[in-house]
Design an enzyme around this catalytic site. Sequence first.
Site, mmCIF file in Angstrom:
data_model
loop_
_atom_site.group_PDB
_atom_site.id
_atom_site.type_symbol
_atom_site.label_atom_id
_atom_site.label_comp_id
_atom_site.label_asym_id
_atom_site.label_seq_id
_atom_site.Cartn_x
_atom_site.Cartn_y
_atom_site.Cartn_z
ATOM 1 N N THR A 132 -5.671 9.161 -5.750
ATOM 2 C CA THR A 132 -5.930 8.886 -4.331
ATOM 3 C C THR A 132 -4.850 9.494 -3.439
ATOM 4 O O THR A 132 -3.704 9.678 -3.881
ATOM 5 C CB THR A 132 -5.962 7.351 -4.127
ATOM 6 O OG1 THR A 132 -5.899 7.061 -2.741
ATOM 7 C CG2 THR A 132 -4.774 6.666 -4.789
ATOM 8 N N ASP A 133 -5.220 9.728 -2.177
ATOM 9 C CA ASP A 133 -4.224 10.189 -1.201
ATOM 10 C C ASP A 133 -3.249 9.072 -0.825
ATOM 11 O O ASP A 133 -2.211 9.336 -0.218
ATOM 12 C CB ASP A 133 -4.905 10.745 0.066
ATOM 13 C CG ASP A 133 -5.791 9.729 0.799
ATOM 14 O OD1 ASP A 133 -5.987 8.612 0.291
ATOM 15 O OD2 ASP A 133 -6.288 10.078 1.893
ATOM 16 N N TYR A 158 -1.805 -1.451 -4.855
ATOM 17 C CA TYR A 158 -2.781 -0.477 -5.369
ATOM 18 C C TYR A 158 -2.176 0.921 -5.418
ATOM 19 O O TYR A 158 -2.181 1.576 -6.468
ATOM 20 C CB TYR A 158 -4.044 -0.483 -4.493
ATOM 21 C CG TYR A 158 -4.933 0.738 -4.705
ATOM 22 C CD1 TYR A 158 -5.533 0.983 -5.939
ATOM 23 C CD2 TYR A 158 -5.148 1.669 -3.676
ATOM 24 C CE1 TYR A 158 -6.330 2.101 -6.134
ATOM 25 C CE2 TYR A 158 -5.948 2.784 -3.865
ATOM 26 C CZ TYR A 158 -6.538 2.999 -5.103
ATOM 27 O OH TYR A 158 -7.320 4.116 -5.302
ATOM 28 N N LYS A 162 -1.288 3.392 -8.625
ATOM 29 C CA LYS A 162 -1.881 4.726 -8.804
ATOM 30 C C LYS A 162 -0.769 5.788 -8.856
ATOM 31 O O LYS A 162 -0.849 6.743 -9.636
ATOM 32 C CB LYS A 162 -2.865 5.052 -7.672
ATOM 33 C CG LYS A 162 -4.156 4.255 -7.697
ATOM 34 C CD LYS A 162 -5.027 4.503 -8.930
ATOM 35 C CE LYS A 162 -5.610 5.899 -8.982
ATOM 36 N NZ LYS A 162 -6.606 6.026 -10.098
#
Length: 355
Positions: A132-133, A158, A162
């Site tokens: 994810t960005d 989160y 990641k």
Amino acid sequence: MIFVTGGAGFIGANFVLDWLAASDEPVLNLDALTYAGNRESLHSLQGDARHHFVQGDITDRALLDRLLTQHQPRAVVHFAAESHVDRSIHGPGDFIRTNVQGTFTLLEATRAFWSALPANEQAAFRFHHVSTDEVYGSLGPADAPFTETHVYEPNSPYSASKAASDHLVRAWHHTYGLPVLTTNCSNNYGPFHFPEKLIPLVIVNALAGRPLPVYGDGQQVRDWLYVGDHCAAIREVLARGRVGETYNIGGWNEKPNIEIVQTICALLDELRPDTAGTYARHIRYVADRPGHDRRYAIDARKIERELGWKPAETFATGIRKTVQWVLDHPEWIARVQSGDYRNWVDTNYTARSNA
Ligand code: NAD
Ligand code: TYD
């Protein structure tokens, strides 16, 4: 065949469906079927011998070893994750277990399998990590969009989990030579999206006449990408991406949250008019998310330059398809809103007083 993890979730299911629509190469699909996993999303593949579904956990090393040995995949495409920021604030433990421990376990199982392959198969093998960005943190209004060399500054449990998984993938390449690819994508939307995330939540709440909760001032910016475009980008990177490289994927589509909510209301006013008035009357500003990232934006020039990938959908075309999909699939929506979903809505929204 390819080995997909998390292929019953939102993006994973879209990826598996698109993959088998475009190719006859079989898919081994491992998914734990958490609250976010839904076999119904894969209903159209029932009886399709190219799709082999296994319910199981990526932290289960013995299971991974068995599946890799039995199916001999040429690539792993790793989607499985806990993916919702608000849930990570209420309960970060599952995020560490799946996103960090799970990715570690998958890397170790893959490394053991890959190390035993003949040299030509080792060279052709790929481990594609879907990320994810959000690992890059938050941008100011005038900052340039995230490039692949942007510093990692994750702010939520989160995004921190990641980011940790991205670092593990990078290290398994540099230390052990595992042929990895990493993609960092912006916010997705489209069919089979679980209605805890902003876009599907607003569509289903509006249709049910429930409040449309906008966190804080609604001016947080996200860069939205239609899920089919994300899946196409992953296929390109898997096929032709340079080993060990990271590719950012985005829609060139920065929009503040309140504009997203208003756009959905306007589409519903057109497609499913409510005689009582515009759906926008249900918009409510509510207490903000703790540590809420203000802005994400992706510079997607590298993937376009190297692999020729560009999004096919604009936000206008993608959001219309998405709203229409929800209108056309009331039974899918009803079933994912049963059970644990109500508990989550109470946990996340009851305590948020109207701002
Ligand atoms: P999702 O939450 O909809 O689906 C996740 C899937 O993983 C579910 O099917 C779930 O059952 C499965 N899963 C969870 N824990 C597991 C475990 N321990 N073992 C096996 N399976 C498990 O997520 P999504 O939105 O489809 O995201 C997929 C991937 O893409 C994630 O890695 C996420 O970080 C990344 N990503 C998502 C977005 C987005 O906007 N949704 C954007 C960029 C990147
Ligand atoms: P979300 O879909 O949860 O994705 P992410 O947090 O990964 O970007 O949220 C998108 C944006 O919408 C984010 O800025 C938080 C905001 N939001 C709301 O304003 N209200 C809501 O009920 C939800 C779920 C999100």
